[in-house]
Design a protein around this motif. Structure first.
Motif, PDB file in Angstrom:
ATOM      1  N   TYR A 210       2.306   8.886  -0.852  1.00 46.22           N
ATOM      2  CA  TYR A 210       2.972   7.604  -1.115  1.00 46.22           C
ATOM      3  C   TYR A 210       1.997   6.418  -1.059  1.00 46.22           C
ATOM      4  N   ILE A 211       0.793   6.633  -0.612  1.00 40.63           N
ATOM      5  CA  ILE A 211      -0.152   5.529  -0.413  1.00 40.63           C
ATOM      6  C   ILE A 211      -0.843   5.188  -1.729  1.00 40.63           C
TER       7      ILE A 211
ATOM      8  N   VAL B 295       1.786  13.515  19.203  1.00 43.53           N
ATOM      9  CA  VAL B 295       2.193  12.448  18.292  1.00 43.53           C
ATOM     10  C   VAL B 295       1.001  12.068  17.422  1.00 43.53           C
ATOM     11  N   PRO B 296       1.206  11.797  16.131  1.00 45.05           N
ATOM     12  CA  PRO B 296       0.112  11.271  15.312  1.00 45.05           C
ATOM     13  C   PRO B 296      -0.409   9.955  15.896  1.00 45.05           C
ATOM     14  N   PHE B 297      -1.724   9.798  15.888  1.00 45.42           N
ATOM     15  CA  PHE B 297      -2.350   8.612  16.477  1.00 45.42           C
ATOM     16  C   PHE B 297      -3.359   8.015  15.510  1.00 45.42           C
ATOM     17  N   VAL B 298      -3.265   6.690  15.320  1.00 46.50           N
ATOM     18  CA  VAL B 298      -4.232   5.953  14.501  1.00 46.50           C
ATOM     19  C   VAL B 298      -5.071   5.087  15.427  1.00 46.50           C
TER      20      VAL B 298
ATOM     21  N   PHE C 165       0.816  -1.215   0.000  1.00 43.41           N
ATOM     22  CA  PHE C 165       0.000   0.000   0.000  1.00 43.41           C
ATOM     23  C   PHE C 165       0.852   1.269   0.000  1.00 43.41           C
ATOM     24  N   PHE C 166       2.177   1.110  -0.183  1.00 44.54           N
ATOM     25  CA  PHE C 166       3.068   2.256  -0.286  1.00 44.54           C
ATOM     26  C   PHE C 166       3.914   2.140  -1.544  1.00 44.54           C
ATOM     27  N   LYS C 167       4.202   3.269  -2.161  1.00 41.45           N
ATOM     28  CA  LYS C 167       5.108   3.302  -3.299  1.00 41.45           C
ATOM     29  C   LYS C 167       6.501   2.823  -2.867  1.00 41.45           C
TER      30      LYS C 167
ATOM     31  N   ALA D  11      -3.410   1.994   6.326  1.00 44.10           N
ATOM     32  CA  ALA D  11      -2.609   2.866   5.467  1.00 44.10           C
ATOM     33  C   ALA D  11      -3.386   4.144   5.149  1.00 44.10           C
ATOM     34  N   ASP D  12      -4.658   3.997   4.822  1.00 43.62           N
ATOM     35  CA  ASP D  12      -5.472   5.184   4.540  1.00 43.62           C
ATOM     36  C   ASP D  12      -5.598   6.082   5.770  1.00 43.62           C
ATOM     37  N   ALA D  13      -5.710   5.469   6.954  1.00 46.69           N
ATOM     38  CA  ALA D  13      -5.785   6.263   8.187  1.00 46.69           C
ATOM     39  C   ALA D  13      -4.483   7.017   8.420  1.00 46.69           C
ATOM     40  N   VAL D  14      -3.351   6.373   8.133  1.00 48.83           N
ATOM     41  CA  VAL D  14      -2.054   7.049   8.253  1.00 48.83           C
ATOM     42  C   VAL D  14      -2.016   8.265   7.319  1.00 48.83           C
ATOM     43  N   GLY D  15      -2.510   8.083   6.106  1.00 53.43           N
ATOM     44  CA  GLY D  15      -2.515   9.195   5.162  1.00 53.43           C
ATOM     45  C   GLY D  15      -3.305  10.400   5.640  1.00 53.43           C
ATOM     46  N   GLN D  16      -4.323  10.155   6.464  1.00 53.00           N
ATOM     47  CA  GLN D  16      -5.129  11.254   6.993  1.00 53.00           C
ATOM     48  C   GLN D  16      -4.434  12.020   8.109  1.00 53.00           C
TER      49      GLN D  16
END
Length: 330
Positions: free
Chosen positions: A266-267, A194-197, A55-57, A253-258
């Motif tokens: 890169y997703i 910190v970013p949180f998913v 899911f990443f380039k 992966a989509d949540a990380v992108g947000q």
């Protein structure tokens, strides 16, 4: 390089992905729900981190250090965190997900929410930043638990020793098994900016939306004779199979992108991902082609390996994207 070959009504296009120098690494630390797994003898268990590269380039490299059975405490005590720290470069990311085994009573793994669990997450964040890395916190993925009273489970790893017994009576509601542990990463993320998913909420919603029967398809839940690698079957509501890891990796992966804008570009998403190391949802290029429906365009990405040019059935429109570590023999 781009090559297009037409076969009557079947069309296949091959695209050579540009072999860009890898500029960013995502290190992953966590437990069995994230970890890479053995694929010999047709084994089907996968961690969601094992599927994440698809899911990443290519410019992003996934370096998965998650290990079965580890808690935040044992990951540190065994020197595994020190190993990861020795590899982190400025600009790299560290995805941190613990909780499943911090809940366990064994003293070598157990931590407490509000004290030792919090402290370990703070340590990961602080030491990642000291090396110029970027930490991202995740809480635990949900277990598939449709019981109002949570079954006692002192060790998720022992689920691999179980065999299929029967179809137990379950409710229609997915119930939490993590308690206070699922709230700690969000609290530390807010405290330390910190970013949180919220992986727990994402996977809870996934399992609940599928329901008690269809959600079994995400997990190592097989009837006797259904899967050759486990002929006696298994009932494991914690660990993912190939489908489950792939679905969860795409959602996370989509949540990380947000929440991490620098990673969003890169997703990527493909219909099928082929890899000879089990990192995709197919380990056979021809099987991916055979499974592709007729009529609509299907995008297949090959992560690695050397493959024979597939036979394309009539009526299929397939584009195959080839990473620099993969090759199709003409």
């Amino acid at each position: 390089m781009k090559q297009t070959i037409a076969f009557a009504l079947a069309v296949v296009s091959f695209f050579m992905m540009t072999a860009a120098k890898k500029s960013v690494t995502i290190f992953m630390i966590g437990d069995s729900t994230m970890a890479n797994k053995a694929i010999d003898e047709g084994k089907q268990e996968r961690g969601w981190g094992m599927a994440l590269q698809g899911f990443f380039k290519e410019a992003v490299h996934i370096d998965n250090h998650a290990v079965n059975g580890r808690s935040s405490k044992s990951f540190i005590d065994e020197g595994r965190w020190d190993k990861v720290k020795s590899l982190i470069k400025p600009g790299d990311y560290v995805f941190i997900q613990f909780g499943h085994n911090d809940e366990k009573p064994q003293p070598e793994r157990h931590t407490d929410p509000g004290s030792t669990f919090d402290d370990n997450l703070r340590k990961f964040v602080r030491e990642t930043r000291a090396l110029g890395g970027i930490p991202v916190l995740f809480n635990s993925v949900a277990r598939r638990n449709f019981f109002r009273i949570v079954p006692k489970n002192d060790d998720d790893e022992k689920l691999r020793e179980t065999v299929f017994a029967n179809d137990t009576i379950e409710s229609d509601t997915l119930y939490d098994t993590h308690g206070a542990y699922r709230f700690v990463p969000a609290r530390i993320a807010k405290e330390m900016n910190v970013p949180f998913v919220d992986a727990n909420a994402i996977t809870h919603n996934l399992e609940q939306s599928m329901g008690r029967e269809a959600s079994k398809k995400l997990h190592m839940w097989f009837r006797p004779g259904e899967q050759p690698s486990i002929p006696e079957g298994r009932q494991d509501n914690t660990h993912y199979n190939v489908l489950g890891a792939h679905v969860v990796a795409g959602l996370l992966a989509d949540a990380v992108g947000q929440i991490v804008p620098d990673l969003k570009s890169y997703i990527v998403h493909y219909d099928y991902i082929v890899a000879d190391n089990g990192f995709g949802n197919y380990m056979s290029l021809q099987q991916a082609v055979d499974d592709a429906p007729v009529g609509r365009p299907i995008h297949i990405r090959i992560l690695n390996g050397t493959w024979s040019k597939p036979t394309i059935p009539n009526g299929k429109k397939i584009k195959i994207f080839i990473d620099s570590q993969a090759k199709i023999e003409q």
